[in-house]
Design a protein around this motif. Structure first.
Motif: not given
Length: 409
Positions: A36-43, A72-73, A149-154
């Motif tokens: 469930r993707e967040p509204a804002a993606w953290p750094r 940002e990553a 992977s990173l997207r799913s973890l976050v």
């Protein structure tokens, strides 16, 4: 034979309790929740400690650089005194593959009281703080990640409200010894730290899989990571314990991975033996009493059922044969999901007693090595007790290899 009957009955009772009352440790369906993707993606900052990893880096680092992450990553690879050109290779891979920006840092040799990996993590976190990340992904140099992977973890951490999300990477299972030993490695870990209890609110069980840990930066700061665990040989469990115990209200999660995999091969029994024995005695807090209890427990739970079945059949004692056979059957049934997770044939589950005997010998060998001053060792560094940790250097051969081995430290 009455003694054999009693031992087999106790073993059967233990297996009934493990299956019914020990956190369903044998289940392999603890996976990242549906995204469930967040509204804002953290750094996010990705920190990769690496020591002499030129062999595996071409198979792992490009997967991190190619992460499909909406926010940002950046990646920080910490070259921990490598002699095989790990740092230069990382820079070449970055130029060749592009993707996320890469910084290569070198912290120098760890001071007294620090393991090499945690000293590298400390340096990596310091370098990452310049970008003010909200999350840090700690991942080993031998771990390859799927593009999302990173997207799913976050997503799991943000929408689930977790301060730490860790995935047990799918280990390589190719050779005969890997097929025999590796699934049991994950099985025994889950038995020690049932994954459902790790995430359970109010439960004291804390564990992580060091190859893939997404950590909220604020929780790491509150827990004093990594300084508070600087001498830990089993750093992933220590990390989870520090976060859960020191950060007020911290929530952690641990599960099995589908698309996060280890690319490090362990083709020989000697390689797997070193992987296990380097930290087995540290897990027992270097206690002879705990060692004796563990060996006795392993014999009672894993070896006694087979011996009781054989003795009962040969001596014509049905009670021993029935109890031993039933305990072995429950043992195999509990191991079957892990065998299937590693894509091995179901009949391999009945071999768990033999594999357990190997782990028993590895544990004893770990204690012997420790008392001979050759305990937890990895790529030229040998570690003693955490409360009096010293780092020693072994001589390097002309080919850059060292006389000691292990897993990650």
């Amino acid at each position: 034979m009455s003694v054999v009957v009693w031992i087999s009955a106790v073993s059967l009772a233990v297996w009934l309790w493990l299956l019914l009352g020990h956190g369903r440790f044998w289940r392999t369906d603890v996976r990242l929740p549906e995204r469930r993707e967040p509204a804002a993606w953290p750094r996010v900052a990705v920190v990769v400690p690496a020591r002499d990893e030129a062999d595996v880096l071409p198979h792992s680092l490009p997967s991190l650089l190619a992460q499909d992450y909406p926010g940002e990553a950046a990646v920080v690879l910490v070259d921990d005194g490598s002699t095989d050109g790990t740092g230069d290779l990382a820079r070449r891979l970055s130029r060749r593959h592009g993707g996320l920006p890469l910084t290569v840092a070198s912290p120098g040799e760890p001071p007294e009281g620090w393991t090499g990996k945690l000293w590298a993590v400390r340096h990596g976190l310091a370098a990452a703080r310049a970008g003010s990340p909200e999350f840090v992904l700690l991942t080993d140099a031998d771990i390859a990640h799927a593009p999302d992977s990173l997207r799913s973890l976050v997503s799991a951490a943000v929408t689930g409200g977790f301060d730490m999300v860790s995935l047990m990477a799918r280990l390589r299972v190719a050779g005969a010894w890997e097929r025999l030993v590796v699934p049991a490695f994950v099985y025994f870990f889950a038995q020690l730290y049932p994954f459902r209890r790790v995430a359970g609110p109010g439960c004291r069980t804390a564990a992580a899989a060091g190859g893939c840990v997404l950590l909220r930066a604020s929780a790491a700061e509150e827990a004093g990571i990594p300084d508070t665990i600087r001498g830990a040989v089993i750093d992933d469990v220590a990390l989870a314990g520090a976060v859960k115990g020191r950060a007020p209200g911290a929530r952690i999660w641990l599960g099995l991975a589908d698309d996060v995999v280890s690319v490090r091969p362990y083709p020989r029994l000697r390689d797997l033996w070193r992987m296990v024995s380097r930290s087995a005695y540290a897990q027992l807090r270097h206690s002879p009493a705990l060692l004796a209890g563990t060996v006795a427990g392993l014999c009672l739970v894993y070896l006694a059922p087979v011996a009781a079945l054989a003795a009962g059949v040969v001596a014509g004692v049905p009670a021993a044969a029935v109890c031993g056979g039933a305990a072995w059957l429950l043992m195999a049934a509990s191991y079957l999901p892990m065998v299937r997770y590693h894509r091995q044939p179901p009949w391999a589950a009945v071999l768990l007693p033999f594999t357990a005997s190997l782990y028993t010998l590895m544990t004893v060998d770990s204690a012997v090595r420790h008392h001979r001053g050759r305990g937890a060792a990895w790529k030229g560094r040998t570690y003693g007790r955490p409360e009096a940790l010293s780092v020693t250097r072994s001589r390097r051969a002309p080919n850059g290899r060292t006389s000691t081995g292990g897993q990650d430290a």
